[in-house]
Design an enzyme around this catalytic site. Structure first.
Site, mmCIF file in Angstrom:
data_model
loop_
_atom_site.group_PDB
_atom_site.id
_atom_site.type_symbol
_atom_site.label_atom_id
_atom_site.label_comp_id
_atom_site.label_asym_id
_atom_site.label_seq_id
_atom_site.Cartn_x
_atom_site.Cartn_y
_atom_site.Cartn_z
ATOM 1 N N ASN A 152 26.428 34.503 44.171
ATOM 2 C CA ASN A 152 26.001 34.810 45.544
ATOM 3 C C ASN A 152 25.633 33.578 46.376
ATOM 4 O OD1 ASN A 152 23.696 34.506 44.031
ATOM 5 N ND2 ASN A 152 22.674 36.323 44.829
ATOM 6 N N ALA A 177 29.441 30.976 37.888
ATOM 7 C CA ALA A 177 30.011 32.328 37.918
ATOM 8 C C ALA A 177 31.540 32.215 37.987
ATOM 9 C CB ALA A 177 29.490 33.091 39.122
ATOM 10 N N SER A 178 32.227 33.096 37.296
ATOM 11 C CA SER A 178 33.690 33.009 37.301
ATOM 12 C C SER A 178 34.264 33.396 38.662
ATOM 13 C CB SER A 178 34.281 33.875 36.195
ATOM 14 O OG SER A 178 33.785 35.190 36.282
ATOM 15 N N GLY A 229 20.777 35.320 37.262
ATOM 16 C CA GLY A 229 21.717 36.432 37.227
ATOM 17 C C GLY A 229 20.959 37.728 37.080
ATOM 18 N N SER A 230 21.620 38.713 36.494
ATOM 19 C CA SER A 230 21.006 40.043 36.418
ATOM 20 C C SER A 230 19.974 40.110 35.298
ATOM 21 C CB SER A 230 22.091 41.094 36.214
ATOM 22 O OG SER A 230 22.827 40.782 35.057
ATOM 23 N N GLU A 251 15.894 33.337 36.587
ATOM 24 C CA GLU A 251 15.750 33.908 37.931
ATOM 25 C C GLU A 251 16.611 35.163 37.909
ATOM 26 O OE1 GLU A 251 13.702 32.753 40.047
ATOM 27 O OE2 GLU A 251 13.400 30.675 39.425
ATOM 28 N N LEU A 252 15.966 36.335 37.942
ATOM 29 C CA LEU A 252 16.710 37.580 37.702
ATOM 30 C C LEU A 252 16.715 38.473 38.938
ATOM 31 C CD1 LEU A 252 15.319 38.068 34.078
ATOM 32 C CD2 LEU A 252 17.400 36.878 34.784
ATOM 33 N N CYS A 286 19.108 38.231 45.719
ATOM 34 C CA CYS A 286 18.014 38.773 44.915
ATOM 35 C C CYS A 286 16.730 38.932 45.718
ATOM 36 C CB CYS A 286 17.779 37.877 43.719
ATOM 37 S SG CYS A 286 17.608 36.159 44.211
ATOM 38 N N GLU A 387 18.201 47.763 42.289
ATOM 39 C CA GLU A 387 18.555 46.663 43.187
ATOM 40 C C GLU A 387 19.871 47.057 43.868
ATOM 41 O OE1 GLU A 387 19.713 43.016 41.194
ATOM 42 O OE2 GLU A 387 18.660 41.857 42.702
ATOM 43 N N GLU A 464 11.574 27.566 39.988
ATOM 44 C CA GLU A 464 12.493 26.531 40.451
ATOM 45 C C GLU A 464 11.974 26.000 41.779
ATOM 46 O OE1 GLU A 464 16.387 28.544 40.292
ATOM 47 O OE2 GLU A 464 16.678 27.600 38.346
HETATM 48 P P1 NAP Z 1 25.354 38.398 36.081
HETATM 49 O O1 NAP Z 1 26.410 39.358 35.800
HETATM 50 O O2 NAP Z 1 24.115 38.447 35.276
HETATM 51 O O3 NAP Z 1 26.036 36.958 35.958
HETATM 52 C C1 NAP Z 1 25.339 35.761 36.147
HETATM 53 C C2 NAP Z 1 26.005 34.673 35.333
HETATM 54 O O4 NAP Z 1 25.923 34.980 33.949
HETATM 55 C C3 NAP Z 1 27.495 34.502 35.625
HETATM 56 O O5 NAP Z 1 27.822 33.139 35.491
HETATM 57 C C4 NAP Z 1 28.129 35.333 34.537
HETATM 58 O O6 NAP Z 1 29.468 34.989 34.251
HETATM 59 C C5 NAP Z 1 27.218 35.033 33.380
HETATM 60 N N1 NAP Z 1 27.212 36.044 32.329
HETATM 61 C C6 NAP Z 1 27.523 37.366 32.434
HETATM 62 N N2 NAP Z 1 27.364 37.970 31.248
HETATM 63 C C7 NAP Z 1 26.946 37.025 30.369
HETATM 64 C C8 NAP Z 1 26.617 37.019 28.984
HETATM 65 N N3 NAP Z 1 26.671 38.131 28.264
HETATM 66 N N4 NAP Z 1 26.223 35.859 28.420
HETATM 67 C C9 NAP Z 1 26.142 34.726 29.148
HETATM 68 N N5 NAP Z 1 26.455 34.663 30.451
HETATM 69 C C10 NAP Z 1 26.838 35.794 31.058
HETATM 70 O O7 NAP Z 1 24.868 38.436 37.582
HETATM 71 P P2 NAP Z 1 25.798 38.499 38.859
HETATM 72 O O8 NAP Z 1 26.387 39.864 38.897
HETATM 73 O O9 NAP Z 1 26.718 37.357 38.905
HETATM 74 O O10 NAP Z 1 24.722 38.251 40.021
HETATM 75 C C11 NAP Z 1 23.931 39.253 40.526
HETATM 76 C C12 NAP Z 1 22.561 39.276 39.883
HETATM 77 O O11 NAP Z 1 21.944 37.986 39.900
HETATM 78 C C13 NAP Z 1 21.599 40.167 40.618
HETATM 79 O O12 NAP Z 1 20.863 40.950 39.724
HETATM 80 C C14 NAP Z 1 20.689 39.190 41.349
HETATM 81 O O13 NAP Z 1 19.442 39.691 41.670
HETATM 82 C C15 NAP Z 1 20.622 38.059 40.414
HETATM 83 N N6 NAP Z 1 20.257 36.840 41.137
HETATM 84 C C16 NAP Z 1 18.982 36.370 41.019
HETATM 85 C C17 NAP Z 1 18.586 35.244 41.714
HETATM 86 C C18 NAP Z 1 17.198 34.733 41.592
HETATM 87 O O14 NAP Z 1 16.949 33.621 42.016
HETATM 88 N N7 NAP Z 1 16.258 35.470 41.026
HETATM 89 C C19 NAP Z 1 19.499 34.581 42.508
HETATM 90 C C20 NAP Z 1 20.787 35.086 42.624
HETATM 91 C C21 NAP Z 1 21.153 36.224 41.911
HETATM 92 P P3 NAP Z 1 30.648 35.746 35.030
HETATM 93 O O15 NAP Z 1 30.566 35.262 36.416
HETATM 94 O O16 NAP Z 1 31.914 35.319 34.370
HETATM 95 O O17 NAP Z 1 30.397 37.204 34.913
#
Ligand code: NAP
Ligand code: MG
Length: 484
Positions: A152, A177-178, A229-230, A251-252, A286, A387, A464
């Protein structure tokens, strides 16, 4: 444009994946292929970790001032190439070009902030309780770091991790992220051009995220994981990290309440709500407002003004002048937002604007969605519990301050919260009681480099930015000196 393969950056070299494996980066505004990127596997993961391990010692022994000098050179080059980077952000993420430029401009500021922080990050000489002893507290770089980032904010999520890590003296393997690896690769090129020694920063591109979890994040040489990420993926990483008591920063996800009291500056609250809900990656942030709580006594004035403000927002492909909301990152995300909207309507909410797929003309092949406002939403509806991560605004009513604080805190998330009031005593009371890592009081602009950012509860671990940001990449050592 798609004929060329984008290589990853490992040990100062631009490398293809074994067997020349690739994956495509898709433009969410029209589904065109922006680039084919090396799809890393086990050999590349090991090579990147070995490079980070080999580079760590020398980098960590450099004077903080000298590390800082390189970080400042990176910052300057990012600024020089800001529009080029922003173009990549818009191509791979979809956000409006103007917003992308602001993101890149903000993201590069982390290098400046942490270059300065590194020089002030010494340790402590502790007054000794015994005359014959001296005590030193050292903050030392933790070692090679694995950083995993989401799509994002393709620039900010990267710099917010690597700037403090590099400043502290750590080396890094980044797995972007891919969906958005191109911005990360362009930042890698900048670090190379700025003179960062080989192996200190490596970018491993891959679509095989499970493999990243199994081979990179559990690699014994990796001393620290920085993940954004999530929450679900974060929990899985934490479970695995337990085997080695690996240091973690997370950061989730979030579920931000946005509270409008009846003593609020109404135009400011309307503008803030529209901005915090819709104007950060179209709601895919997020810290976006997820539940808009309006005091019943002011609803008759706030709600119509808010709906009008949302109707004025311009949804368009990111390079179109005046675009304010781009496409959602992929069809899965759009479908999820839409299902939450439909479900809320089924449960009795009233959809008063938007809430449908945009499919004609310039929207034809993109993941565009008409910004939605829902009234009569209740706390138990999934749209208020989960969310949303997209352009849909559920509006909920409340009667008293005490009630709204209780309802706002009744979530497993705790990242960001916002509220509007002109009453100073209330401002202090509410700010202190909200269980969130970031609280915006009459403010909907988010955080800045100088303050720590992170979540309570299931929204994260560690911080962070701020002074705290660099601590995440250090271990604390106490040295006991016996003078005899
Ligand atoms: P995500 O699916 O958790 O992916 C985040 C990163 O983790 C990507 O690089 C992803 O790779 C990788 N990943 C996915 N599954 C994994 C696994 N099993 N093992 C290791 N790495 C893995 O999250 P997203 O859908 O990209 O982003 C949305 C989420 O991020 C939302 O929940 C949002 O709230 C959160 N977020 C939080 C913040 C914060 O600062 N708190 C900031 C931004 C986003 P791929 O891209 O290849 O799937
Ligand atoms: Mg995902």
């Amino acid at each position: 444009m798609a004929d060329e393969i984008e290589r990853m950056y490992i040990d100062g070299e631009w490398v293809a994946a074994q067997g020349d494996a690739t994956f495509d980066v898709i433009n969410p505004a029209d589904q065109s292929v922006v680039a084919s990127v090396a799809n890393g596997g086990v050999p590349e993961i090991h090579r990147a970790v070995d490079a980070a391990q080999a580079a760590f010692r020398e980098w960590s022994l450099l004077a903080p001032k000298d590390r800082g000098r390189i970080l400042l050179a990176i910052q300057a080059l990012m600024e020089e190439r800001r529009d080029e980077l922003a173009r990549l952000v818009t191509l791979e993420n979809g956000k409006p070009f103007e917003e992308a430029k602001k993101e890149v401009q903000f993201s590069l500021g982390y290098f400046g902030w942490f270059a300065e922080e590194a020089r002030r990050h010494g340790g402590e000489w502790v007054a000794s309780p015994q005359p014959g002893k001296r005590y030193l507290v050292l903050h030392q770089p933790i070692g090679p770091v694995a950083a995993v980032t989401p799509w994002n904010f393709p620039a900010t999520m990267v710099t917010r991790k690597i700037a403090p890590a590099l400043a502290a003296g750590c080396s890094v393997v980044l797995k972007p992220a891919s969906a958005t690896p191109l911005t990360a690769l362009a930042i890698a090129k900048i670090t190379q051009d700025a003179g960062l020694p080989r192996g200190v920063f490596n970018v491993l591109t891959t679509k095989r995220s499970r493999l990243v979890g199994d081979e990179l994040l559990t690699h014994p040489l990796i001393r620290k994981i920085g993940f954004t990420g999530s929450t679900d993926v974060g929990k899985g990483i934490m479970e695995k990290a337990a085997q080695q008591i690996k240091r973690l920063s997370f950061e989730l996800g979030g579920n931000a309440p946005f509270i409008v009291f009846d003593d609020a500056d109404l135009p400011a609250a309307v503008e803030g709500a529209a901005a915090m809900k819709f104007l950060r990656v179209g709601g895919q942030s997020c810290i976006c407002a997820n539940r808009i709580y309006v005091q019943r006594t002011i609803a008759g004035r706030f709600v119509p003004a808010f709906i009008e403000a949302v109707k004025r927002l311009k949804v368009a492909p990111g390079f179109e002048p005046g675009a304010q909301i781009g496409p959602l990152i992929n069809e899965e995300t759009r479908a999820k937002v839409h299902s939450l909207v439909e479900d809320a309507v089924k449960r009795g909410a009233r959809l008063v604007t938007g809430g449908y797929y945009l499919t004609d003309g310039a929207y034809k092949n993109g993941n565009f969605y008409a910004p939605a406002v829902l009234l009569d939403v209740t706390d138990d509806m999934p749209i208020a519990v989960e969310e949303i991560f997209g352009p849909a605004a559920p509006v909920l009513l409340f009667d008293t301050e005490e009630e709204v604080i209780r309802r706002a805190n009744a979530t497993t998330y705790g990242l960001a919260a916002y509220f509007y009031t002109k009453n100073t005593a209330r401002l202090m009371r509410v700010a202190e009681q909200l269980e969130y890592g970031l609280v915006g009081a009459n403010d909907a602009t988010g955080y800045t480099h100088e303050i720590p950012f992170g979540g309570f509860k299931e929204s994260g671990l560690g911080r962070e930015g701020g002074h705290e940001g660099i601590e995440e990449y250090t271990e604390v050592k106490s040295v006991v000196i016996n003078l005899g």
